[in-house]
Design a protein around this motif. Structure first.
Motif, PDB file in Angstrom:
ATOM      1  N   THR A 272      10.007  30.069  37.077  1.00  0.00           N
ATOM      2  CA  THR A 272       8.675  30.262  37.648  1.00  0.00           C
ATOM      3  C   THR A 272       7.963  28.941  37.914  1.00  0.00           C
TER       4      THR A 272
ATOM      5  N   THR B 154       5.631  27.862  41.058  1.00  0.00           N
ATOM      6  CA  THR B 154       4.331  27.205  40.927  1.00  0.00           C
ATOM      7  C   THR B 154       4.185  26.081  41.943  1.00  0.00           C
TER       8      THR B 154
ATOM      9  N   ASN C 253       5.803  25.687  44.770  1.00  0.00           N
ATOM     10  CA  ASN C 253       5.716  26.269  46.106  1.00  0.00           C
ATOM     11  C   ASN C 253       4.283  26.670  46.425  1.00  0.00           C
ATOM     12  N   MET C 254       3.639  27.329  45.484  1.00  0.00           N
ATOM     13  CA  MET C 254       2.284  27.819  45.722  1.00  0.00           C
ATOM     14  C   MET C 254       1.276  26.675  45.733  1.00  0.00           C
ATOM     15  N   LYS C 255       1.496  25.661  44.898  1.00  0.00           N
ATOM     16  CA  LYS C 255       0.577  24.524  44.870  1.00  0.00           C
ATOM     17  C   LYS C 255       0.485  23.856  46.232  1.00  0.00           C
TER      18      LYS C 255
ATOM     19  N   GLU D 241       4.590  29.472  51.204  1.00  0.00           N
ATOM     20  CA  GLU D 241       4.603  30.889  50.860  1.00  0.00           C
ATOM     21  C   GLU D 241       5.979  31.472  51.155  1.00  0.00           C
TER      22      GLU D 241
ATOM     23  N   ARG E 210      -3.092  36.383  44.961  1.00  0.00           N
ATOM     24  CA  ARG E 210      -2.224  35.203  45.048  1.00  0.00           C
ATOM     25  C   ARG E 210      -2.751  34.057  44.178  1.00  0.00           C
ATOM     26  N   ASP E 211      -4.083  33.978  44.033  1.00  0.00           N
ATOM     27  CA  ASP E 211      -4.653  32.926  43.185  1.00  0.00           C
ATOM     28  C   ASP E 211      -4.505  33.267  41.709  1.00  0.00           C
TER      29      ASP E 211
ATOM     30  N   PHE F 122      -0.923  32.335  41.035  1.00  0.00           N
ATOM     31  CA  PHE F 122      -0.820  30.882  40.923  1.00  0.00           C
ATOM     32  C   PHE F 122      -1.330  30.407  39.564  1.00  0.00           C
ATOM     33  N   THR F 123      -2.417  30.984  39.099  1.00  0.00           N
ATOM     34  CA  THR F 123      -2.978  30.598  37.804  1.00  0.00           C
ATOM     35  C   THR F 123      -2.041  30.974  36.665  1.00  0.00           C
TER      36      THR F 123
ATOM     37  N   ARG G 227       0.906  28.601  36.618  1.00  0.00           N
ATOM     38  CA  ARG G 227       0.524  27.305  36.077  1.00  0.00           C
ATOM     39  C   ARG G 227       0.456  27.344  34.554  1.00  0.00           C
TER      40      ARG G 227
ATOM     41  N   THR H 165      -4.376  28.677  45.691  1.00  0.00           N
ATOM     42  CA  THR H 165      -3.205  28.306  46.462  1.00  0.00           C
ATOM     43  C   THR H 165      -3.691  28.087  47.893  1.00  0.00           C
TER      44      THR H 165
END
Length: 612
Positions: free
Chosen positions: A281, A285, A287-289, A293, A394-395, A398-399, A402, A422
């Motif tokens: 994962t 992370t 990728n999303m940072k 997508e 999606r955020d 992302f959180t 992280r 993101t």
């Protein structure tokens, strides 16, 4: 795989690292012959988990050009004009931020970075050496490992690349007034050294690239060649490149350049997967940072690989955060296959929720709520209520990723996390939609320092007039114009926004940085724009800092800004000329480069520490 990926970093460095000098140069009476050349060597050593140890070397051989490059660090004079050296430590930060942002365009992270600068004495080779770790340079794809240097956004990459080349060419036009040389040779060598047991699966495809050439027009060309070799029993993919840059502006269009882009991955096998869910994962992370997508992510559950959608990953990452917080023995994967999760019909997140702090209890509660909602509905939520506002799924994903990555690295959950978006899609603010990556245009940088007592006071005084964002942005532009005088004679180099508030003097770059500090503190996204403007005639002091283009026109370096207003998009703002909204430079701009959100984030994280 294209070698211009690495050559671009050299271009950006030449333009941005010492822009404080390039925009303000004074011609000397007796130019001396000078070979303009830079060399760049990059080596990626990939381990069994796809992580890379990287060494990057950038050097300028002994020459007047090397002496000039040193000037930005050690100080001195150019044609009698004083140059304020920024010092080695500040130069390191500039180089680090520039290389970090260049790699960010390809979705590549840099961790544990070190930098060394040598060759500061005359007649020495000026040399910058960096080392760092890149997590997940290679990632799992169809049961193989894959390395792919490909921009996250091809169209944005092409636009930035062409603008950077044109800005470098403008710089050459100015430098040629100091030195006799007016061409630049960029030599690069990039090596990818794979684990000894690796077997390159697409060797014939890589070798078929052969020698590649591109003509940008105006005499600027680029050539690259790809080899496969073995070094100390380890397979190595080697790319060598040479670019020749002339002052004549390139003529290639964005569409033509897009057609030349070919990104061939390095695929290899025979290296088993050893990490579990937390390790896999962390790749998602990254990728999303950086805004890459994907429809599916390759994720490992106890040694079993599955391709899961972002919505399935949301469910399992939320569940993992709860398991870690509760120190539970519950298995992450129940059964033999991941559960199905439907996507939301739409997503909605509030702009004002971002860059706020989520405490541990808050993000664990958030994870538990998301997990329970998906469990009961089988569908990812499009809008998630939280202690800091409404969040997009999606955020939230992302959180959670992280947080899991932090645990994977440190062995414990973080006490808190800065809630960051993101950089994809839109957020809402007062009914208007704003691109999510614009949040990063609120961050402070090395030279635009936000949220200081003096900056807060200036913003508060103007905000107290009950102005709209547009009125605040315009008033701040007028404040900088009215309170910061243009220094005569000039002093070249970089100054922070706080130093400009001390002296109340600043050239255009300094005024732009102060304006950025003010507008970003006022919660108004803003970015730097730098370029060269055309003049039919120039007078003092600009006669001393003008370049001459190949067709005989005067150009002078200039820096200004743009601010984002939801009802108007990006709006021109030049605090040096007290010009707001009307793009007064548009008709005589020779070249221009806009600051990207990746550059702002890179400068922030290099200067102040990791945000995300």
């Amino acid at each position: 795989m294209k070698n211009r990926v690495i050559i671009l970093i050299a271009l950006v460095l030449l333009i941005s690292v010492f822009g404080g000098l390039y925009f303000y140069m004074t011609p000397q009476a007796e130019p001396q012959p000078l070979p303009f050349q830079t060399n760049q060597y990059t080596t990626f050593r990939v381990d069994e988990n796809g992580n890379a140890s990287v060494e990057w070397i950038y050097e300028v051989p002994p020459s007047d050009f090397a002496d000039y490059t040193r000037l930005g660090i050690v100080g001195g004079t150019v044609g009698g004009v004083p140059v304020r050296g920024i010092g080695v430590e500040n130069a390191k930060l500039l180089y680090l931020a520039s290389v970090r942002s260049s790699h960010a365009e390809y979705g590549i992270e840099m961790e544990n970075v070190s930098c060394d600068i040598v060759g500061l004495d005359e007649s020495e080779t000026f040399k910058v050496t960096m080392t760092w770790k890149t997590p997940h340079l290679a990632y799992r794809h169809d049961n193989k490992w894959r390395i792919q240097f490909q921009p996250v956004d091809n169209e944005s990459f092409v636009q930035d690349y062409i603008n950077n080349v044109k800005s470098l060419q403008s710089t050459l036009s100015v430098i040629s007034q100091i030195y006799a040389g007016d061409q630049l040779n960029l030599i690069s060598k990039t090596s990818f050294i794979l684990p000894s047991e690796a077997n390159i699966a697409n060797e014939s495809e890589l070798l078929s690239l052969g020698t590649q050439s591109i003509d940008y027009g105006g005499g600027t060309t680029e050539n690259s060649v790809t080899y496969i070799q073995e070094i100390e029993g380890m397979p190595m993919v080697l790319m060598e490149g040479h670019a020749l840059v002339t002052p004549q502006l390139i003529t290639i269009t964005q569409e033509e350049f897009l057609e030349t882009l070919q990104f061939c991955p390095i695929d290899y096998t025979e290296i088993p997967l050893t990490y579990g869910f937390e390790g896999s994962t962390s790749w998602a992370t990254l990728n999303m940072k950086f805004g890459r997508e994907r429809e599916e992510y390759s994720v490992s559950f106890d040694g079993l690989e599955f391709n899961v959608t972002p919505y399935q990953l949301l469910y399992y990452s939320a569940k993992e955060v709860v398991i870690l917080a509760e120190n539970s023995d519950e298995p992450l994967l129940s059964g033999t296959q991941p559960i199905s999760v439907l996507p939301p019909e739409n997503e909605n997140g509030e702009w004002d929720a971002f860059l706020k702090i989520l405490m541990k209890d808050d993000y664990v509660t958030l994870a538990r709520d998301v997990h329970d909602q998906i469990t009961s509905t089988g569908k990812a939520p499009g809008a998630i209520n939280s202690s800091i506002g409404t969040l997009r799924c999606r955020d939230a994903l992302f959180t959670f990723l992280r947080i899991i990555s932090f645990y994977h690295e440190h062995g414990e959950l973080p006490d808190n996390v800065v809630f960051a978006p993101t950089p994809m899609g839109n957020l809402t603010r007062d009914g208007a939609e704003i691109p999510a990556n614009h949040v990063y245009f609120l961050l402070g940088t090395q030279y635009a320092i936000t949220d200081t007592p003096r900056v807060n006071q200036i913003v508060s005084d103007i905000r107290g007039m009950d102005y709209s964002d547009a009125e605040v942005a315009e008033e701040l532009c007028e404040w900088v114009y009215g309170n910061i005088t243009y220094p005569i004679p000039l002093t070249l180099g970089y100054f922070t926004s706080e130093e400009i508030l001390d002296t109340r003097e600043g050239k255009c770059l300094d005024k732009a940085n102060l304006y950025l500090a003010l507008t970003r503190t006022a919660d108004i996204p803003a970015k730097n724009v730098s370029g060269f403007l055309i003049f039919e005639q120039v007078t003092y002091p600009f006669l001393e800092i003008a370049g001459i283009t190949p067709d005989g026109r005067y150009i002078v370096g200039h820096a200004w800004t743009e601010v984002y207003l939801p009802s108007e998009d990006w709006v021109f703002a030049d605090p040096t000329w007290n010009a707001f909204r009307a793009p007064t430079h548009e008709s005589y701009t020779y070249s221009r480069v806009e600051e990207t959100w990746q550059e702002v984030l890179a400068s922030y994280e290099t200067t102040y520490g990791e945000l995300i």
